[in-house]
Design a protein around this motif. Structure first.
Motif, PDB file in Angstrom:
ATOM      1  N   GLY A 414       0.869  -1.265   0.013  1.00  0.00           N
ATOM      2  CA  GLY A 414      -0.065  -0.043   0.161  1.00  0.00           C
ATOM      3  C   GLY A 414       0.830   1.298  -0.041  1.00  0.00           C
ATOM      4  O   GLY A 414       0.193   2.267  -0.054  1.00  0.00           O
ATOM      5  N   VAL A 415       2.254   1.112  -0.009  1.00  0.00           N
ATOM      6  CA  VAL A 415       2.793   2.344   0.127  1.00  0.00           C
ATOM      7  C   VAL A 415       4.232   2.164  -1.162  1.00  0.00           C
ATOM      8  O   VAL A 415       4.749   1.401  -1.164  1.00  0.00           O
ATOM      9  CB  VAL A 415       3.584   2.665   1.203  1.00  0.00           C
ATOM     10  N   ASP A 416       4.180   3.413  -2.166  1.00  0.00           N
ATOM     11  CA  ASP A 416       5.299   3.195  -2.881  1.00  0.00           C
ATOM     12  C   ASP A 416       6.633   3.735  -2.539  1.00  0.00           C
ATOM     13  O   ASP A 416       6.649   3.932  -1.325  1.00  0.00           O
ATOM     14  CB  ASP A 416       4.914   4.117  -4.346  1.00  0.00           C
ATOM     15  N   ASP A 417       7.484   3.550  -3.394  1.00  0.00           N
ATOM     16  CA  ASP A 417       9.073   4.109  -2.914  1.00  0.00           C
ATOM     17  C   ASP A 417       8.903   5.524  -2.618  1.00  0.00           C
ATOM     18  O   ASP A 417      10.119   5.892  -2.094  1.00  0.00           O
ATOM     19  CB  ASP A 417      10.099   3.666  -3.945  1.00  0.00           C
ATOM     20  N   GLN A 418       8.079   6.352  -2.826  1.00  0.00           N
ATOM     21  CA  GLN A 418       8.155   7.843  -2.502  1.00  0.00           C
ATOM     22  C   GLN A 418       7.472   7.962  -1.370  1.00  0.00           C
ATOM     23  O   GLN A 418       7.282   9.181  -0.719  1.00  0.00           O
ATOM     24  CB  GLN A 418       7.679   8.541  -3.669  1.00  0.00           C
ATOM     25  N   GLY A 419       6.868   6.802  -0.772  1.00  0.00           N
ATOM     26  CA  GLY A 419       6.021   7.102   0.658  1.00  0.00           C
ATOM     27  C   GLY A 419       4.485   7.284   0.336  1.00  0.00           C
ATOM     28  O   GLY A 419       3.676   7.716   1.410  1.00  0.00           O
ATOM     29  N   GLN A 420       4.258   7.422  -0.931  1.00  0.00           N
ATOM     30  CA  GLN A 420       2.650   7.651  -1.556  1.00  0.00           C
ATOM     31  C   GLN A 420       1.787   6.708  -1.033  1.00  0.00           C
ATOM     32  O   GLN A 420       2.329   5.293  -1.447  1.00  0.00           O
ATOM     33  CB  GLN A 420       2.686   8.230  -2.609  1.00  0.00           C
ATOM     34  N   ALA A 421       0.664   6.484  -0.740  1.00  0.00           N
ATOM     35  CA  ALA A 421      -0.332   5.595  -0.532  1.00  0.00           C
ATOM     36  C   ALA A 421      -0.686   5.213  -1.859  1.00  0.00           C
ATOM     37  O   ALA A 421      -0.962   5.876  -2.882  1.00  0.00           O
ATOM     38  CB  ALA A 421      -1.724   6.040   0.066  1.00  0.00           C
ATOM     39  N   ALA A 479      15.201  -2.639   0.782  1.00  0.00           N
ATOM     40  CA  ALA A 479      16.518  -1.947   0.836  1.00  0.00           C
ATOM     41  C   ALA A 479      16.893  -0.908  -0.201  1.00  0.00           C
ATOM     42  O   ALA A 479      17.345   0.099   0.327  1.00  0.00           O
ATOM     43  CB  ALA A 479      17.460  -3.173   1.033  1.00  0.00           C
ATOM     44  N   GLN A 480      16.751  -1.193  -1.359  1.00  0.00           N
ATOM     45  CA  GLN A 480      17.067  -0.336  -2.400  1.00  0.00           C
ATOM     46  C   GLN A 480      16.009   0.395  -3.425  1.00  0.00           C
ATOM     47  O   GLN A 480      16.310   1.264  -4.036  1.00  0.00           O
ATOM     48  CB  GLN A 480      17.927  -1.075  -3.160  1.00  0.00           C
TER      49      GLN A 480
END
Length: 493
Positions: A414-421, A479-480
């Motif tokens: 539920g969260v992408d790599d940019q911290g967006q829902a 991690a990456q």
């Protein structure tokens, strides 16, 4: 000005319009699921047959659940709609005229739908209802008796809500009237979609009427098909572009797609069929090798790009292809990990992969990664997990497939790599959310999601090689991030 019979003459030269007598068409095909793909695919084949070969096969279009606006628009437009092919900035239009009736189960009434399916002229009932419309379990291809629609249809077989239930009731009425059976043709992306449809229909029929189930088993055929055409979800910008192609004419049922189209059909029909081969379809004895090729190489790589692309912030597939590492990953996934699992013969799989990559680069399509990522619990088994099973049997590695599965697990977190829902769209959305909520992010998350037996079955979660591969890929993503993970795995680092 709205699209209609009267406004056809106002269309621009870039638009092909019906030149045949539409009143001669008989709606011998009742189609369940008047969605984007059907409009851009099967109905176009029928329109080409009517235009170029004098075919009199027409459609009765039906939506059972949802899609009221599409049916209403069709009814208001003299049963006409347009299809625009997008190739970069070059667009061409076609007005499809083979629809002769349009019904909605909730608006027009189920009785009207059943009456159309039980007419003597009806020879084929076809479906594009997406995987979830079959109410089946992808891990076993069997009926999902816990599905609320199936539970309702078992209790109320004469007033069904599911597509399988409606088909059974229509066949019951035909049998009572002494009419012959029709063929049931699935056009959805499932391996052996005809067999899945047959299994679900017969299983549901046996729950309520064993004699009817026996009659269906003896008299109804369920031909499998493989369908291929990229049809992105409509956007306001796409609709504006189509209106321009149509010279200012408004079409509320319009759809846009890529130029490419393919249809492979098992030639197994009990009451006749159109001469689809004249419009470019392939009629074969066994569709399965083609289905597997498309599901694993096209759909599998599409899902890979969708999950890992969305996580990285790529909104469209062509944006993913602008990243050299994602393009390399897609190519290697297709040729190194999907192609070796296939049973196709006399097909140049390298050329097929290159053609898919070229289609993905089409800047006119704007195919959203979010759209492709929908309904992952239904798509993952045939797009990735079946191939992984083949590699496990042969003792072969599958790093890109593992990354794709781990990408899905990160996505449903539920969260992408940019911290967006992430707005998860899946028939098991609530169950996924519960599994995510009760597991710590890491190996525990992976192992908790693997308990979803409707997706992973019983064997994979108990295979140590599989579990480790997914855990390792998930750890790399965590991690990456998706971009670096794709870079590393695609380049074998």
């Amino acid at each position: 000005m709205q699209l209609s019979t009267q406004t056809l003459s106002h269309l621009t030269g870039r638009v092909t319009t019906p030149t045949y007598d539409r009143t001669r068409l008989t709606p011998r095909i009742v189609h369940l699921g008047f969605g984007a793909f059907h409009r851009a695919h099967q109905a176009v084949f029928a329109d080409i047959l009517a235009t170029d070969h004098g075919s009199d096969w027409g459609y009765c279009e039906v939506n059972l659940i949802g899609g009221e606006q599409q049916i209403a628009a069709l009814q208001q437009q003299d049963l006409l709609y347009s299809v625009c092919e997008m190739n970069g900035d070059h667009w061409n239009g076609r007005v499809v005229g083979v629809v002769r009736e349009a019904l909605h189960g909730a608006v027009d009434g189920l009785d009207r739908v059943l009456e159309a399916m039980a007419r003597p002229d009806t020879a084929i009932v076809s479906l594009t209802v997406t995987e979830k419309g079959y109410c089946y379990l992808p891990s076993s291809s069997s009926i999902d008796t816990d599905n609320p629609l199936i539970r309702h249809d078992i209790d109320h077989p004469r007033q069904p809500k599911s597509a399988p239930g409606v088909i059974i009731e229509a066949l019951r009425q035909r049998r009572e009237k002494g009419l012959p059976a029709f063929s049931v043709m699935s056009c959805d992306n499932m391996p052996e979609n005809g067999h899945v449809t047959r299994n679900v229909v017969l299983a549901l029929a046996r729950e309520t009427d064993g004699a009817l189930a026996d009659w269906i088993e003896r008299h109804v055929t369920f031909p499998s098909t493989m369908v291929d055409r990229i049809v992105p979800a409509m956007t306001p910008a796409t609709m504006e572009k189509i209106t321009g192609v149509l010279g200012g004419i408004q079409d509320a049922a319009a759809i846009a797609c890529e130029p490419f189209r393919q249809w492979v059909i098992e030639d197994n029909f009990v009451a006749g069929r159109p001469e689809w081969e004249k419009a470019g379809a392939e009629l074969v004895a066994d569709v399965l090798p083609y289905e597997e090729m498309k599901l694993r190489m096209l759909n599998g790589s599409h899902s890979f790009l969708a999950y890992l692309g969305y996580l990285a912030g790529y909104q469209y597939i062509n944006e993913c292809m602008g990243d050299d590492n994602y393009a390399l990953a897609a190519r290697r996934l297709m040729l190194d990990e999907q192609a070796p699992t296939l049973r196709t013969r006399d097909v140049d799989l390298t050329a097929y992969a290159e053609s898919l990559l070229a289609r993905y680069r089409n800047t006119g399509l704007k195919h959203r990664t979010w759209q492709i990522a929908m309904d992952g619990t239904l798509k993952l088994p045939q797009r990735m997990l079946d191939s992984i099973r083949a590699h496990l049997r042969q003792g072969k590695p599958f790093p890109l497939l593992a990354l794709g599965v781990a990408g899905w697990m990160r996505y449903v977190g539920g969260v992408d790599d940019q911290g967006q829902a992430i707005d998860i769209s899946d028939p098991q959305k609530d169950k996924l959310a519960a599994l995510v909520q009760r597991s710590a992010d890491g190996d525990e998350r992976v192992k908790t999601l693997l308990t979803l037996s409707s997706v992973f079955g019983a064997e994979l979660p108990n295979n140590a090689v599989f579990v480790k591969a997914i855990c390792d890929a998930y750890a790399l993503l965590r991690a990456q991030g998706a971009k670096q993970a794709v870079n590393r795995v695609a380049n074998g680092r």
